[in-house]
Design a protein around this motif. Structure first.
Motif, PDB file in Angstrom:
ATOM      1  N   UNK A  28      58.905  49.382  73.729  1.00 34.56           N
ATOM      2  CA  UNK A  28      58.780  49.904  72.384  1.00 34.56           C
ATOM      3  C   UNK A  28      57.920  51.167  72.323  1.00 34.56           C
ATOM      4  N   UNK A  29      56.921  51.291  73.198  1.00 31.11           N
ATOM      5  CA  UNK A  29      56.041  52.457  73.185  1.00 31.11           C
ATOM      6  C   UNK A  29      55.625  52.791  74.609  1.00 31.11           C
ATOM      7  N   UNK A  30      55.313  54.058  74.829  1.00 25.80           N
ATOM      8  CA  UNK A  30      54.795  54.554  76.110  1.00 25.80           C
ATOM      9  C   UNK A  30      53.478  55.263  75.822  1.00 25.80           C
ATOM     10  N   UNK A  31      52.412  54.850  76.529  1.00 21.65           N
ATOM     11  CA  UNK A  31      51.092  55.439  76.325  1.00 21.65           C
ATOM     12  C   UNK A  31      50.598  56.017  77.649  1.00 21.65           C
ATOM     13  N   UNK A  32      50.319  57.334  77.685  1.00 23.11           N
ATOM     14  CA  UNK A  32      49.887  57.947  78.953  1.00 23.11           C
ATOM     15  C   UNK A  32      48.450  57.562  79.290  1.00 23.11           C
ATOM     16  N   UNK A  33      48.159  57.533  80.581  1.00 21.95           N
ATOM     17  CA  UNK A  33      46.824  57.264  81.104  1.00 21.95           C
ATOM     18  C   UNK A  33      46.403  58.429  81.992  1.00 21.95           C
ATOM     19  N   UNK A  34      45.113  58.709  82.025  1.00 17.70           N
ATOM     20  CA  UNK A  34      44.597  59.735  82.923  1.00 17.70           C
ATOM     21  C   UNK A  34      44.490  59.157  84.328  1.00 17.70           C
ATOM     22  N   UNK A  35      45.138  59.831  85.268  1.00 10.10           N
ATOM     23  CA  UNK A  35      45.273  59.268  86.605  1.00 10.10           C
ATOM     24  C   UNK A  35      43.929  59.027  87.276  1.00 10.10           C
ATOM     25  N   UNK A  36      42.951  59.925  87.066  1.00  8.72           N
ATOM     26  CA  UNK A  36      41.691  59.781  87.769  1.00  8.72           C
ATOM     27  C   UNK A  36      40.862  58.615  87.239  1.00  8.72           C
ATOM     28  N   UNK A  37      41.276  58.012  86.116  1.00  7.13           N
ATOM     29  CA  UNK A  37      40.572  56.860  85.588  1.00  7.13           C
ATOM     30  C   UNK A  37      41.260  55.537  85.934  1.00  7.13           C
ATOM     31  N   UNK A  59      51.772  46.644  94.490  1.00  5.74           N
ATOM     32  CA  UNK A  59      50.876  47.552  93.787  1.00  5.74           C
ATOM     33  C   UNK A  59      50.364  46.907  92.502  1.00  5.74           C
ATOM     34  N   UNK A  60      49.102  47.081  92.226  1.00  5.22           N
ATOM     35  CA  UNK A  60      48.492  46.643  90.980  1.00  5.22           C
ATOM     36  C   UNK A  60      47.731  47.813  90.368  1.00  5.22           C
ATOM     37  N   UNK A  61      47.607  47.793  89.063  1.00  3.36           N
ATOM     38  CA  UNK A  61      46.960  48.874  88.332  1.00  3.36           C
ATOM     39  C   UNK A  61      45.896  48.286  87.415  1.00  3.36           C
ATOM     40  N   UNK A  62      44.806  49.030  87.271  1.00  2.00           N
ATOM     41  CA  UNK A  62      43.746  48.684  86.333  1.00  2.00           C
ATOM     42  C   UNK A  62      43.417  49.924  85.515  1.00  2.00           C
ATOM     43  N   UNK A  63      43.491  49.787  84.213  1.00  3.38           N
ATOM     44  CA  UNK A  63      43.237  50.899  83.291  1.00  3.38           C
ATOM     45  C   UNK A  63      41.986  50.608  82.483  1.00  3.38           C
ATOM     46  N   UNK A  64      41.243  51.635  82.097  1.00  4.84           N
ATOM     47  CA  UNK A  64      40.035  51.401  81.282  1.00  4.84           C
ATOM     48  C   UNK A  64      40.391  50.844  79.913  1.00  4.84           C
ATOM     49  N   UNK A  65      39.603  49.908  79.468  1.00  6.11           N
ATOM     50  CA  UNK A  65      39.785  49.320  78.147  1.00  6.11           C
ATOM     51  C   UNK A  65      39.004  50.131  77.128  1.00  6.11           C
ATOM     52  N   UNK A  66      39.642  50.409  76.009  1.00  8.53           N
ATOM     53  CA  UNK A  66      39.028  51.234  74.976  1.00  8.53           C
ATOM     54  C   UNK A  66      38.618  50.367  73.797  1.00  8.53           C
ATOM     55  N   UNK A  67      37.407  50.605  73.343  1.00  6.94           N
ATOM     56  CA  UNK A  67      36.902  49.971  72.130  1.00  6.94           C
ATOM     57  C   UNK A  67      36.696  51.084  71.112  1.00  6.94           C
ATOM     58  N   UNK A  68      37.577  51.125  70.107  1.00  4.33           N
ATOM     59  CA  UNK A  68      37.624  52.252  69.176  1.00  4.33           C
ATOM     60  C   UNK A  68      37.981  53.509  69.968  1.00  4.33           C
ATOM     61  N   UNK A  69      37.288  54.654  69.779  1.00  4.29           N
ATOM     62  CA  UNK A  69      37.720  55.872  70.478  1.00  4.29           C
ATOM     63  C   UNK A  69      37.102  56.059  71.851  1.00  4.29           C
ATOM     64  N   UNK A  70      36.218  55.170  72.301  1.00  5.29           N
ATOM     65  CA  UNK A  70      35.512  55.360  73.563  1.00  5.29           C
ATOM     66  C   UNK A  70      35.818  54.197  74.488  1.00  5.29           C
ATOM     67  N   UNK A  71      35.788  54.427  75.801  1.00  5.54           N
ATOM     68  CA  UNK A  71      36.012  53.321  76.734  1.00  5.54           C
ATOM     69  C   UNK A  71      34.875  52.326  76.689  1.00  5.54           C
ATOM     70  N   UNK A 109      34.010  50.362  79.162  1.00  4.72           N
ATOM     71  CA  UNK A 109      33.427  50.143  80.475  1.00  4.72           C
ATOM     72  C   UNK A 109      34.121  49.047  81.253  1.00  4.72           C
ATOM     73  N   UNK A 110      35.005  48.297  80.620  1.00  4.29           N
ATOM     74  CA  UNK A 110      35.760  47.247  81.289  1.00  4.29           C
ATOM     75  C   UNK A 110      37.161  47.763  81.627  1.00  4.29           C
ATOM     76  N   UNK A 111      37.784  47.111  82.596  1.00  9.39           N
ATOM     77  CA  UNK A 111      39.121  47.494  83.036  1.00  9.39           C
ATOM     78  C   UNK A 111      40.093  46.354  82.779  1.00  9.39           C
ATOM     79  N   UNK A 112      41.321  46.725  82.441  1.00  7.31           N
ATOM     80  CA  UNK A 112      42.380  45.765  82.149  1.00  7.31           C
ATOM     81  C   UNK A 112      43.442  45.880  83.235  1.00  7.31           C
ATOM     82  N   UNK A 113      43.853  44.728  83.757  1.00  2.00           N
ATOM     83  CA  UNK A 113      44.895  44.724  84.782  1.00  2.00           C
ATOM     84  C   UNK A 113      46.266  44.885  84.136  1.00  2.00           C
ATOM     85  N   UNK A 114      47.088  45.703  84.746  1.00  2.00           N
ATOM     86  CA  UNK A 114      48.440  45.961  84.266  1.00  2.00           C
ATOM     87  C   UNK A 114      49.432  45.561  85.337  1.00  2.00           C
TER      88      UNK A 114
END
Length: 429
Positions: free
Chosen positions: A132-141, A152-164, A166-171
């Motif tokens: 339904x949606x595609x959200x880009x991620x910054x590769x260096x994060x 392969x596994x991926x972990x992306x930073x979790x955002x709380x409001x407009x700022x990260x 500090x936790x990571x979410x597994x994708x």
């Protein structure tokens, strides 16, 4: 080569803990500050400050983003595939999320792939598993690793409001649109900031050197040697008298009159043309173009470009530079967003558009040969269709040579038998 393994980027040995991003490593001071050497890659900000790097990255990203992507029916190798303009995935490719249009999203994804070796986007699905949606991620994060099964596994930073937070979410890999560059291991591509660090570092060092030289702007032509030691007052008097006699445009070319005990020693300094800064800049443009696999002409170095070969250079740009990226992007969309019976294609006609005369000659040839209709030609020129324009027009002299000519229909009435030219009862009598 260990640096190219994504597991070694973030899951290092016990001596060096690398369970953090590269930006965090730099913030901790674990990266030496030596520029242009082998100690560290050039940062993204430094690399984008090089005009050739910025131009190459922008041209590739925006050219690919300006090529529409459409879903087609059937297999990719099937002839006569039909475009599915109303397919939900076609609409998703044009509007990936509520905040971004298609050109912005795909340019951002390609930029990360160009500079960091891979581009990443999260796929948001509904409860039925449909994208339904595609959200880009910054590769260096993004953290990339492999699980116990080698997947392969991926972990992306979790955002709380407009700022990260500090936790990571597994994708899950199936929920990640993953675009790797030229890769040595089949997963993550070469990081250009690491692989081309010497070339980028040389370019940054040359820019800093040239800026410092022009900023200081002091090019003395010589020195006055004095026997003995001058007092501060005597030195100031000599400077003032020298400026009064030889400074300014009115005193240009005035011969020097030196007092006894002084000597003029001219300098043999390297001038700007002797430093070859212009030649070095031209050389670095070619070096950057090789790393990006792009023609120097696209970086505004038009030494070999002419009006006669510009169309061929554009075709070479699409096939040689953009072609590999198009193939990877289409294959990733087919794998993650589409099921059997559909496939994605880039429409590159806009990038290959020719001049008016060449286009009209090509359309005339296609119409005369009978393999395009009038409305198909009008559609290529963004013109509305015309009634009756969907019929192929075949030339009369293109019939097969073995075909026999058709017998004309005989509509002439039978000739009279009495020779009178009439067929009446009176004549029969």
């Amino acid at each position: 080569m260990k640096w190219l393994n994504p597991r070694n980027w973030f899951r290092g040995s016990a001596e060096v803990k690398r369970d953090i991003t590269y930006d965090q490593l730099a913030a901790l001071g674990m990266v030496p500050a030596r520029l242009g050497g082998e100690a560290r890659p050039v940062s993204a900000a430094e690399a984008m400050g090089i005009s050739a790097v910025f131009c190459a990255d922008r041209v590739i990203s925006e050219d690919l983003a300006s090529s529409p992507m459409c879903v087609y029916s059937g297999h990719r190798l099937e002839e006569g595939a039909k475009p599915l303009y109303d397919d939900p995935v076609t609409q998703l490719l044009q509007r990936p999320n509520p905040e971004m249009t298609g050109p912005v999203f795909w340019a951002q994804l390609q930029h990360n792939a160009n500079m960091w070796g891979f581009g990443v986007a999260e796929i948001a699905r509904d409860r039925a598993g449909r994208p339904r949606e595609l959200w880009p991620l910054e590769s260096h994060q993004v953290r990339i690793d492999r699980d116990a099964y080698g997947r392969l596994t991926f972990e992306a930073p979790e955002y709380s409001a407009p700022v990260p937070s500090g936790r990571y979410v597994k994708l899950d890999a199936s929920d990640v649109l993953f675009l790797p560059g030229f890769t040595p291991n089949g997963s993550v591509g070469y990081q250009l900031l690491q692989t081309a660090r010497m070339t980028f570092g040389m370019a940054v060092a040359a820019q800093r050197f040239g800026a410092a030289r022009f900023r200081r702007g002091l090019s003395p032509t010589g020195a006055i040697e004095v026997q003995g030691e001058l007092t501060p007052q005597a030195l100031e008097n000599m400077r003032q008298s020298w400026d009064a006699l030889h400074a300014g445009e009115d005193n240009a070319g005035r011969p020097l009159l030196l007092e006894s005990g002084t000597k003029w020693t001219p300098f043999q300094l390297a001038h700007n043309d002797q430093l070859q800064l212009a030649e070095l800049s031209e050389f670095l443009v070619d070096e950057v173009a090789r790393f990006f696999n792009i023609s120097p002409v696209k970086l505004h170095k038009l030494g070999r470009a002419t009006w006669s070969n510009l169309e061929q250079l554009n075709r070479d740009h699409v096939s040689g530079c953009l072609g590999p990226w198009i193939t990877k992007r289409d294959a990733e969309v087919d794998l993650k967003l589409l099921g059997p019976g559909r496939h994605c294609r880039h429409i590159t006609d806009r990038l290959l558009i020719a001049d008016t005369q060449t286009r009209f000659t090509a359309w005339q040839s296609a119409l005369t040969a009978g393999w395009m209709t009038v409305n198909e030609v009008r559609g290529r020129e963004d013109l509305s269709p015309k009634p009756g324009g969907d019929v192929l027009r075949l030339p009369l002299n293109q019939a097969p040579a073995t075909a026999s000519p058709a017998n004309p229909t005989d509509t002439t009435p039978e000739a009279p038998t009495d020779g009178t030219g009439t067929d009446s009862p009176g004549a029969a009598e």
